[in-house]
Enzyme design. Structure first.
Site, PDB file in Angstrom:
ATOM      1  N   LYS A  61      44.229  46.634  41.022  1.00 11.28           N
ATOM      2  CA  LYS A  61      45.332  45.712  41.351  1.00 11.28           C
ATOM      3  C   LYS A  61      45.526  44.710  40.228  1.00 11.28           C
ATOM      4  O   LYS A  61      44.604  44.440  39.442  1.00 11.28           O
ATOM      5  CB  LYS A  61      45.082  44.972  42.669  1.00 11.28           C
ATOM      6  CG  LYS A  61      43.808  44.106  42.740  1.00 11.28           C
ATOM      7  CD  LYS A  61      43.909  42.724  42.146  1.00 11.28           C
ATOM      8  CE  LYS A  61      42.639  41.905  42.343  1.00 11.28           C
ATOM      9  NZ  LYS A  61      42.470  40.790  41.394  1.00 11.28           N
ATOM     10  N   ASP A  72      38.840  40.817  48.690  1.00 10.94           N
ATOM     11  CA  ASP A  72      39.935  41.678  48.216  1.00 10.94           C
ATOM     12  C   ASP A  72      39.984  43.027  48.926  1.00 10.94           C
ATOM     13  O   ASP A  72      40.936  43.784  48.735  1.00 10.94           O
ATOM     14  CB  ASP A  72      39.755  41.987  46.713  1.00 10.94           C
ATOM     15  CG  ASP A  72      40.151  40.818  45.829  1.00 10.94           C
ATOM     16  OD1 ASP A  72      40.824  39.902  46.325  1.00 10.94           O
ATOM     17  OD2 ASP A  72      39.771  40.841  44.647  1.00 10.94           O
TER      18      ASP A  72
HETATM   19  O1  C5P Z   1      34.696  37.816  48.627  1.00 11.59           O
HETATM   20  P1  C5P Z   1      33.982  38.200  47.389  1.00 11.59           P
HETATM   21  O2  C5P Z   1      32.571  38.641  47.651  1.00 11.59           O
HETATM   22  O3  C5P Z   1      34.719  39.175  46.538  1.00 11.59           O
HETATM   23  O4  C5P Z   1      33.887  36.886  46.517  1.00 11.59           O
HETATM   24  C1  C5P Z   1      33.021  36.734  45.427  1.00 11.59           C
HETATM   25  C2  C5P Z   1      32.836  35.258  45.142  1.00 11.59           C
HETATM   26  O5  C5P Z   1      34.064  34.701  44.664  1.00 11.59           O
HETATM   27  C3  C5P Z   1      32.487  34.441  46.372  1.00 11.59           C
HETATM   28  O6  C5P Z   1      31.110  34.393  46.570  1.00 11.59           O
HETATM   29  C4  C5P Z   1      33.056  33.093  46.041  1.00 11.59           C
HETATM   30  O7  C5P Z   1      32.147  32.387  45.212  1.00 11.59           O
HETATM   31  C5  C5P Z   1      34.278  33.410  45.197  1.00 11.59           C
HETATM   32  N1  C5P Z   1      35.529  33.390  45.973  1.00 11.59           N
HETATM   33  C6  C5P Z   1      36.069  32.162  46.345  1.00 11.59           C
HETATM   34  N2  C5P Z   1      37.219  32.139  47.065  1.00 11.59           N
HETATM   35  C7  C5P Z   1      37.864  33.271  47.385  1.00 11.59           C
HETATM   36  C8  C5P Z   1      37.335  34.530  47.004  1.00 11.59           C
HETATM   37  C9  C5P Z   1      36.160  34.551  46.296  1.00 11.59           C
HETATM   38  O8  C5P Z   1      35.496  31.107  46.047  1.00 11.59           O
HETATM   39  N3  C5P Z   1      39.014  33.209  48.067  1.00 11.59           N
END
Ligand code: C5P
Length: 322
Positions: free
Chosen positions: A17, A175
Site C-alpha cells: 500500500k 494496518d
Molecule cells: O499496530 P502495529 O503493530 O503495526 O504498530 C507498530 C507500532 O507503531 C506500535 O507499537 C506503535 O508504537 C506505532 N503505532 C502508533 N500509532 C498507530 C499505529 C502504530 O503509535 N496508529
C-alpha cells in the site's frame, strides 16, 4: 488481495500500500496514535500459497525473499504470476534483520491466531514469496497477515464473517484490516477503522526504497500530533475534481518530518524527486519508501529508469486504483 485455487493450494496475491494522505491527530493513552490516513493498494505483491493439511496439526511457513526491481510496470497483470513459477529472480540476500524467522512472521501468527480463535487443530503448509521490502512503509507484513487470514478461513472451511476476520486482523496490527478490503480506503482510529473509497481513478506511481529502513514504532515516537489537523476529505476532493494533477499537489504525510530526523535518506529522496517532473511526491507510511505520482504508465517507466540510474535503492513502477 486476489485469491485463486490451484489444486489443493490457495494462492493469494497480497499487495503493498501507499499512504497518499496521513495525519496524526493525537497520541493515545495506550501508546498508539489516532490517525486519519488514505491508503491505496498498489501492484507490488507478495504471494502466499496455503495448503491445508487435515492429517497433521503442524503449521509450517517457508519464506523466500525475491527482489522485483527490473523495470517492468507492475499492475494487475502481476496477478497471473503463479507462486511455483516465481519471477526467476535469485533469492534476496538482504540484511538478516529484514528476514523475520518463519515463526515470527506475521502471516504465521495470523494462522495461529485463527486456529486458536476457532479452536481447531488442523495444520497447513504455507509458502510465502516476499517481494515487498520490509521496514519500508509499504505494509508488506500486514498484507501477508491479511492474506493468511483469508486463506486460512477459506482453506480450513471456517466460514468466519468479514467482521470477525477484521477483529482478528486488528489484533495482529493496525494496518492489517485494511488489506481485507480490495480497494483504497480512509482509515481511522489507529488505522483499523476502514471507510472504503471508490473514486474510480487509476494512478501510476514510482516507489523508491532506500538501502535502510525505519521502525514504525520509532517514527511514531518521534512524531508530534498536529494542532490544526488536515483532513483526508481534502485529498479526495482534489482527486475527484482535478484528477491526479490536483491530487499530486494534495499529498500529505505528517510522519515525514519525524522520519526525516531519524534517517538522512528521506531528505535525499525528496531532493531527487524535486528534480524530476512528477505530479507530486512524498514518503509512504512511516518510511523509508518514498514515491512520486506519474501521469501514465509510460511516464512511470521513464521516471523509474531515471531513478534507477541514480542508484538510490530498489525502484518499483506500479499502478493502483482509488
Ligand atoms: O499496530 P502495529 O503493530 O503495526 O504498530 C507498530 C507500532 O507503531 C506500535 O507499537 C506503535 O508504537 C506505532 N503505532 C502508533 N500509532 C498507530 C499505529 C502504530 O503509535 N496508529
Amino acid at each position: 488481495m486476489h485469491i485463486e485455487r490451484m489444486g489443493d493450494e490457495l494462492i493469494v496475491q497480497a499487495p503493498a500500500k501507499l499512504n497518499l494522505f496521513l495525519e496524526v491527530l493525537a497520541r493515545r493513552a495506550d501508546g498508539y496514535h489516532e490517525l486519519e490516513t488514505l491508503m491505496c493498494p498498489v501492484g507490488l505483491y507478495d504471494t502466499l500459497g496455503f495448503s491445508p493439511d487435515d492429517q497433521s496439526s503442524e503449521l509450517s511457513l517457508h519464506c523466500d525473499w525475491r527482489p522485483l526491481d527490473r523495470g517492468a510496470l507492475l499492475g494487475s497483470v502481476a496477478l497471473g504470476g503463479a507462486i511455483a513459477g516465481g519471477d526467476g529472480a535469485a533469492a534476496w540476500e538482504g540484511p538478516a534483520t529484514e528476514r523475520p524467522a518463519d515463526r515470527d512472521n506475521l502471516a504465521f501468527k495470523a494462522l495461529d491466531l485463527l486456529r486458536k480463535h476457532c479452536g481447531i487443530g488442523q495444520g497447513a503448509r504455507v509458502r510465502l514469496i516476499k517481494r515487498i521490502p520490509a521496514a519500508a512503509g509499504l505494509a508488506g507484513g500486514s498484507s501477508d497477515a491479511a492474506a493468511a487470514l483469508a486463506a486460512g478461513n477459506l482453506g480450513w472451511g471456517l466460514g468466519l464473517s468479514h467482521r470477525e476476520l477484521s477483529t482478528l486482523a486488528a489484533e495482529l496490527g493496525s494496518d492489517v484490516p485494511f488489506f481485507l478490503h480490495p480497494k483504497g480506503a480512509i482509515c481511522r482510529g489507529r488505522g483499523e477503522r476502514i471507510e472504503p473509497l471508490d473514486c474510480g481513478r487509476s494512478g501510476w506511481f514510482v516507489i523508491v526504497r532506500p538501502a535502510t529502513g525505519l521502525s514504525t514504532a520509532e517514527v511514531f515516537n518521534a512524531c508530534r500530533p498536529s494542532g490544526q489537523p488536515r483532513r483526508a476529505a481534502e485529498f479526495v476532493d482534489a482527486l475527484r475534481s482535478g484528477g491526479w494533477e490536483r491530487a499530486g499537489r494534495a499529498l500529505f504525510n505528517a510522519l515525514e518530518p519525524a522520519a526525516e530526523r531519524l534517517s538522512p535518506e528521506i531528505a535525499r529522496l525528496r531532493r531527487e524527486f524535486d528534480r524530476i517532473d512528477v505530479l507530486g511526491h512524498q514518503m509512504s507510511g512511516s518510511g523509508t519508501s518514498y514515491f512520486g505520482v506519474c501521469r501514465h504508465a509510460a511516464h512511470a517507466r521513464q521516471v523509474a529508469a531515471r531513478l534507477r540510474s541514480r542508484r538510490l535503492g530498489q525502484v518499483f513502477a506500479v499502478s493502483g486504483c482509488l
